[in-house]
Design an enzyme around this catalytic site. Structure first.
Site, mmCIF file in Angstrom:
data_model
loop_
_atom_site.group_PDB
_atom_site.id
_atom_site.type_symbol
_atom_site.label_atom_id
_atom_site.label_comp_id
_atom_site.label_asym_id
_atom_site.label_seq_id
_atom_site.Cartn_x
_atom_site.Cartn_y
_atom_site.Cartn_z
ATOM 1 N N LEU A 73 0.763 -1.415 -0.028
ATOM 2 C CA LEU A 73 -0.032 0.045 -0.177
ATOM 3 C C LEU A 73 0.956 1.232 -0.102
ATOM 4 O O LEU A 73 0.329 2.298 -0.162
ATOM 5 C CB LEU A 73 -0.782 -0.120 1.181
ATOM 6 N N ASN A 104 7.369 -3.172 3.416
ATOM 7 C CA ASN A 104 8.447 -2.524 2.793
ATOM 8 C C ASN A 104 8.063 -1.038 2.423
ATOM 9 O O ASN A 104 8.111 -0.497 1.291
ATOM 10 C CB ASN A 104 9.029 -3.275 1.617
ATOM 11 N N ASN A 288 8.991 -9.175 -9.700
ATOM 12 C CA ASN A 288 9.882 -10.113 -9.038
ATOM 13 C C ASN A 288 9.193 -11.015 -7.950
ATOM 14 O O ASN A 288 8.494 -10.684 -7.227
ATOM 15 C CB ASN A 288 10.914 -9.432 -8.325
ATOM 16 N N ASP A 315 -0.198 -9.619 -4.920
ATOM 17 C CA ASP A 315 1.216 -9.022 -4.651
ATOM 18 C C ASP A 315 0.998 -7.443 -5.558
ATOM 19 O O ASP A 315 1.790 -6.955 -6.288
ATOM 20 C CB ASP A 315 2.325 -9.793 -5.526
ATOM 21 N N GLY A 334 6.979 -5.014 -10.386
ATOM 22 C CA GLY A 334 5.513 -5.231 -10.147
ATOM 23 C C GLY A 334 4.450 -4.785 -10.896
ATOM 24 O O GLY A 334 4.666 -3.830 -11.506
HETATM 25 ZN ZN LIG Z 1 7.911 -10.684 -2.682
#
Ligand SMILES: [Zn+2]
Length: 439
Positions: A73, A104, A288, A315, A334
């Site tokens: 987010l 992260n 990834n 993801d 991503g």
């Molecule tokens: Zn990951």
């Protein structure tokens, strides 16, 4: 307030699959009434007292609120890509009543200040529930284990260093042991950085053709094998994030046959796309782990079909235009996924890979079981409910997304079936039903 969800096909995996009405009072499911059954006098008298509304679900699927156990987010720190509010809104639009957000961010969610910040922002957004995931290692640096006990007390539902692997075997072993004692799930991003080093897409003929450095399957599967070995040695559960390779599926299948406490998720792009997509969509096909070969894609579908892969997560990884409109080598990894996941996953049902019930389980009850969350349709339970129209045909239009980002390779795809109503704790947080009026 009393809400009747009328005439839908109610599916609660493993427990219920029938045409029924669901009566919701405030934040709870009051009753589920199959045809031929009548409302209890108690409900009837309450209906007479309370304000009431009806949602016509004829021809639709009514299922437990969907849970996306793997999203990014971006808040705090990267609010130009996504905020908790826009992410929670995108989740609701995508049929998700709950999402788990990875740590992260900047600062990293390795302490209660960040966890509580996320929870307070989510409470203000009043859309999907947001469950924070705490970091395994302080600062995601891979050196010192986080204070899981404190994180759990503040509200994290799992720990992960997602975005990074935990390269240190001993740190991972300790994390599994401590988390297991606290009944916190560990979500493992499996990547051997030494094997992956320098790679920007799947190793193979397409990478060679495009003159891009490849990431071998072993970079993922060798870490999956390590985590399985650590789970076996410690007896602690481990959940493998975003499985992308055939070898990982084989290792997971073997581990499950031995009765080990291992679970796994994959994402729609891994069962729909291959690395050939890089030719067409460039950086919008960069992620990834990377999109893999046709052989891997087939293995992922097989793993979903036979239960080796427990869950489907998105993801969801928002990035701004400028982070994607650069050379492939330097572009961010991503794609966003919240608003297309249900439609894309329904393809598995349309293709005969899994049943509708299995699909719903992989997007609701299975993630709930892995994370220890409540989920299901039963009287007295929380009214987190998703309604899906399985027949509507539409064209994906990324411009209309609620997410702040547009990095989506599925823009323009014609898809069949999508969520038309999302209810969180008895509140309709999203709907696309002409006949239904917001109260
Ligand atoms: Zn990951």
């Amino acid at each position: 307030m009393l809400t009747t969800i009328q005439g839908g096909r109610v599916i609660d995996p493993g427990r219920l699959d029938t045409i029924a009405d669901i009566i919701v009072e405030d934040d709870q499911i009051l009753e589920i009434i199959a045809p031929g059954q009548t409302v209890t006098p108690e409900t009837e008298s309450r209906a007479a007292e309370a304000l009431s509304q009806t949602i016509d679900a004829t021809g639709k699927i009514v299922c437990p609120g969907l849970i996306d156990m793997h999203v990014h987010l971006r808040e705090p720190g990267h609010e130009h890509k996504e905020t908790i509010e826009t992410g929670a809104r995108a989740a609701a639009w995508g049929g998700f009543t709950a999402v788990c957000c990875m740590p992260n961010t900047d600062p990293v969610n390795d302490n209660c200040d960040v966890t509580e910040f996320i929870l307070s922002k989510a409470a203000r957004a009043k859309k999907a529930r947001v469950y924070p995931v705490g970091a395994i290692s302080m600062g995601l640096a891979g050196r010192k284990i986080g204070d899981f006990e404190q994180l759990k007390a503040c509200g994290v539902v799992a720990v992960s260093d997602d975005g990074n692997p935990v390269m240190d075997d001993r740190l991972m072993r300790d994390a599994l042991t401590v988390a297991s004692r606290l009944e916190l799930a560990v979500i493992s991003h499996c990547e051997d950085l030494n094997l992956a080093a320098g790679g920007v897409m799947n190793a193979g003929p397409v990478a060679a053709e495009l003159n891009l450095a490849g990431i071998p399957n072993a970079s993922e599967s060798e870490m999956v094998k390590r985590d399985i070995a650590l789970s076996k040695a410690t007896g602690a559960p481990v959940h493998i994030a975003h499985v992308s390779t055939a070898e990982s599926v084989v290792a997971m299948r073997q581990a499950k046959s031995e009765g080990l406490a291992v679970t796994a998720e994959t994402a729609p792009h891994y069962f729909l796309l291959t690395d050939a997509a890089v030719r067409e969509w460039g950086t919008h096909a960069k992620m990834n782990p990377p999109l893999r070969s046709e052989n891997d894609r087939a293995a992922i579908r097989q793993g979903l079909a036979d239960g080796t892969i427990d869950a489907i997560a998105t993801d969801h990884a928002p990035h701004s235009e400028r982070e994607k409109a650069v050379a492939f080598e330097t572009a961010a990894n991503g794609i966003i996924g919240l608003e297309t996941a249900v439609s894309l996953s329904l393809k598995l049902v349309q293709d005969g890979v899994i049943s509708l019930t299995e699909l719903i389980a992989k997007m609701s009850t299975h993630p709930a079981r892995i994370l220890g969350l409540e989920c299901g349709l039963q009287p007295g339970g929380t009214a987190d409910i998703t309604i899906i129209d399985p027949d509507v045909v539409y064209k994906v239009d990324a411009v209309r997304f609620q997410s702040l980002s547009r990095n989506c390779p599925f823009d323009g795809w014609r898809l069949t079936g999508r969520p038309v109503l999302t209810m969180v704790g008895g509140r309709v947080v999203y709907h696309d039903l002409k006949e239904y009026k917001d109260s």
